[in-house]
Design a protein around this motif. Structure first.
Motif, mmCIF file in Angstrom:
data_model
loop_
_atom_site.group_PDB
_atom_site.id
_atom_site.type_symbol
_atom_site.label_atom_id
_atom_site.label_comp_id
_atom_site.label_asym_id
_atom_site.label_seq_id
_atom_site.Cartn_x
_atom_site.Cartn_y
_atom_site.Cartn_z
ATOM 1 N N LYS A 98 -10.184 -15.410 -2.139
ATOM 2 C CA LYS A 98 -10.538 -14.757 -3.397
ATOM 3 C C LYS A 98 -10.940 -13.304 -3.156
ATOM 4 N N LYS A 99 -11.631 -13.060 -2.035
ATOM 5 C CA LYS A 99 -12.013 -11.689 -1.711
ATOM 6 C C LYS A 99 -10.778 -10.835 -1.480
ATOM 7 N N CYS A 102 -9.061 -9.732 -4.562
ATOM 8 C CA CYS A 102 -9.676 -8.659 -5.331
ATOM 9 C C CYS A 102 -8.792 -7.427 -5.146
ATOM 10 N N LYS A 105 -10.386 -4.690 -2.900
ATOM 11 C CA LYS A 105 -10.521 -5.076 -1.498
ATOM 12 C C LYS A 105 -9.151 -5.103 -0.826
ATOM 13 N N THR A 145 -14.686 -4.273 -11.572
ATOM 14 C CA THR A 145 -14.164 -5.374 -10.770
ATOM 15 C C THR A 145 -12.799 -5.777 -11.312
ATOM 16 N N LEU A 147 -9.362 -8.423 -10.257
ATOM 17 C CA LEU A 147 -8.540 -9.288 -9.414
ATOM 18 C C LEU A 147 -7.073 -8.915 -9.574
#
Length: 404
Positions: A98-99, A102, A105, A145, A147
């Motif tokens: 999941k990180k 992102c 990321k 943020t 995704l």
């Protein structure tokens, strides 16, 4: 890439519940280790099998991780998108995945990869990294943020509207969108997100059609005027010489001249592969006529790898290019140099458009002109120098650059 799962029995790693289980990755001299989040005492670990001794659930879990590690390392042989971070995410489970998913990321990791890549001459390919950073910085201001799976047409359209409300121009917004699209497509290739075609229709209204106006160029009379400018300060003289040399070399891209190597010059010819085309370009050669040779001899360092003694790191290149542009603008202003058809700045790209325009006005056959400029044709698979003899290419090359 190689990987190994093991118990890290260094005494510095010992805790009350034992030593950590780690997986170690190595690739081309680089090695990294990551913890799986499990610990065992030495007495409970089978060092021959590299797995727990007794508890079946733990044994099964470790075996699955070993198989996964083996599969990922095997896939990495053909798939260069499988990186340390990607394997780490897959091995450590959904939280880490999941990180990676992102958008910020993932982009940060990918940009780091780009900045470490080397081009054909052994220099770091900073390339689009700075453009990506600028686009991401803008998106972060709009949405803190994000995704990868949240990137859709609505988000991009609203971001576009927000950019226009800030007073940004079409070209700026289009550049951001191109960066987002490139990053998204790379994520799709890495199987981090399913491709939902979020960019379909996004560029409507911000894409400027090519060839809507004629390319900026100067006339043969202006070339002659530039050749006859005398008594310039050193920096401006260097800028003028570079501009003329780019023109004499078929409108060569400045970066290709900046990183020109001595091995590319042989028997009165220069051998070039356009860096802009990456692996898609072919090597072409041009005769070094007298006025080009005069400039080369003025600056050339023959006992070095590179022809010109300018700093070859990225910062050095950018600094030199900025100074070059300023000096060209000063030359243009002081000597009343006009750029056709609607005015503009005397930049390095003008040399390429000038070479092409003069060639067209001399009725040089299009494919022959392309051969002199290092263009590739998408619809044929040929090498121009095999079609057009060297003597013929040299004849038309001289016609284009001649001002006598």
């Amino acid at each position: 890439m190689k990987g190994r799962l093991l118990l890290d029995i260094r005494e510095s790693q010992l805790r009350k519940d034992g030593y950590p289980v780690i997986f170690r990755l190595s690739n081309k001299g680089t090695q990294k280790s990551y913890s799986l989040g499990l610990r065992f005492m030495k007495k409970n670990w089978d060092f021959k099998k590299e797995e727990p001794k007794t508890i079946k659930r733990d044994i099964l879990y470790i075996k699955k991780k070993k198989l996964l590690l083996e599969e990922l390392c095997y896939r990495s042989l053909d798939d260069k998108t499988i990186t340390f971070e990607f394997i780490k995410a897959q091995m450590k489970g959904e939280d880490e995945v999941k990180k990676v998913k992102c958008f910020y990321k993932y982009s940060e990791n990918y940009i780091q990869e780009i900045e470490q890549k080397l081009d054909g001459k052994g220099f770091k390919k900073v390339g689009n990294a700075n453009s990506y950073k600028a686009a991401i910085a803008q998106m972060k201001k709009y949405k803190a943020t994000l995704l990868l799976s949240e990137i859709d047409y609505r988000l991009l359209s609203e971001f576009k509207t927000w950019q226009f409300s800030k007073g940004n121009k079409k070209n700026t917004v289009a550049a951001y969108m191109k960066s987002f699209r490139a990053l998204y497509k790379e994520a799709v290739r890495r199987k981090l997100v399913e491709d939902t075609n979020p960019f379909e229709g996004v560029f409507k209204g911000i894409t400027v059609k090519k060839n809507r106006t004629k390319k900026k160029h100067v006339s043969k009379e202006t070339i002659l005027k530039l050749e006859n400018i005398k008594d310039l300060p050193r920096g401006r003289q260097e800028a003028l010489d570079i501009w003329l040399l780019l023109f004499y070399f078929g409108g060569l891209d400045f970066k290709d001249l900046y990183y020109l190597e001595n091995k590319q010059i042989s028997k009165g010819r220069v051998y070039i592969t356009r860096g802009k085309l990456n692996e898609g370009g072919y090597e072409f050669d041009l005769k070094i006529f007298d006025k080009a040779k005069k400039i080369l001899d003025k600056y050339r360092v023959k006992d070095d790898r590179f022809v010109f003694p300018w700093r070859k790191d990225y910062d050095g290149y950018k600094t030199f290019y900025s100074r070059l542009r300023r000096n060209l603008q000063r030359i243009q202003k002081d000597n009343d140099i006009s750029v056709e058809p609607l005015g503009g700045t005397l930049g390095t790209k003008v040399t390429r458009h000038t070479f092409a325009t003069i060639g067209s006005r001399l009725f040089v056959e299009p494919d022959l002109l392309r051969s002199l400029m290092g263009h590739e044709r998408d619809d044929i698979d040929t090498v121009y120098k095999d079609i057009y003899p060297e003597k013929l290419r040299d004849e038309y090359h001289l016609k284009i650059i001649s001002t006598t």
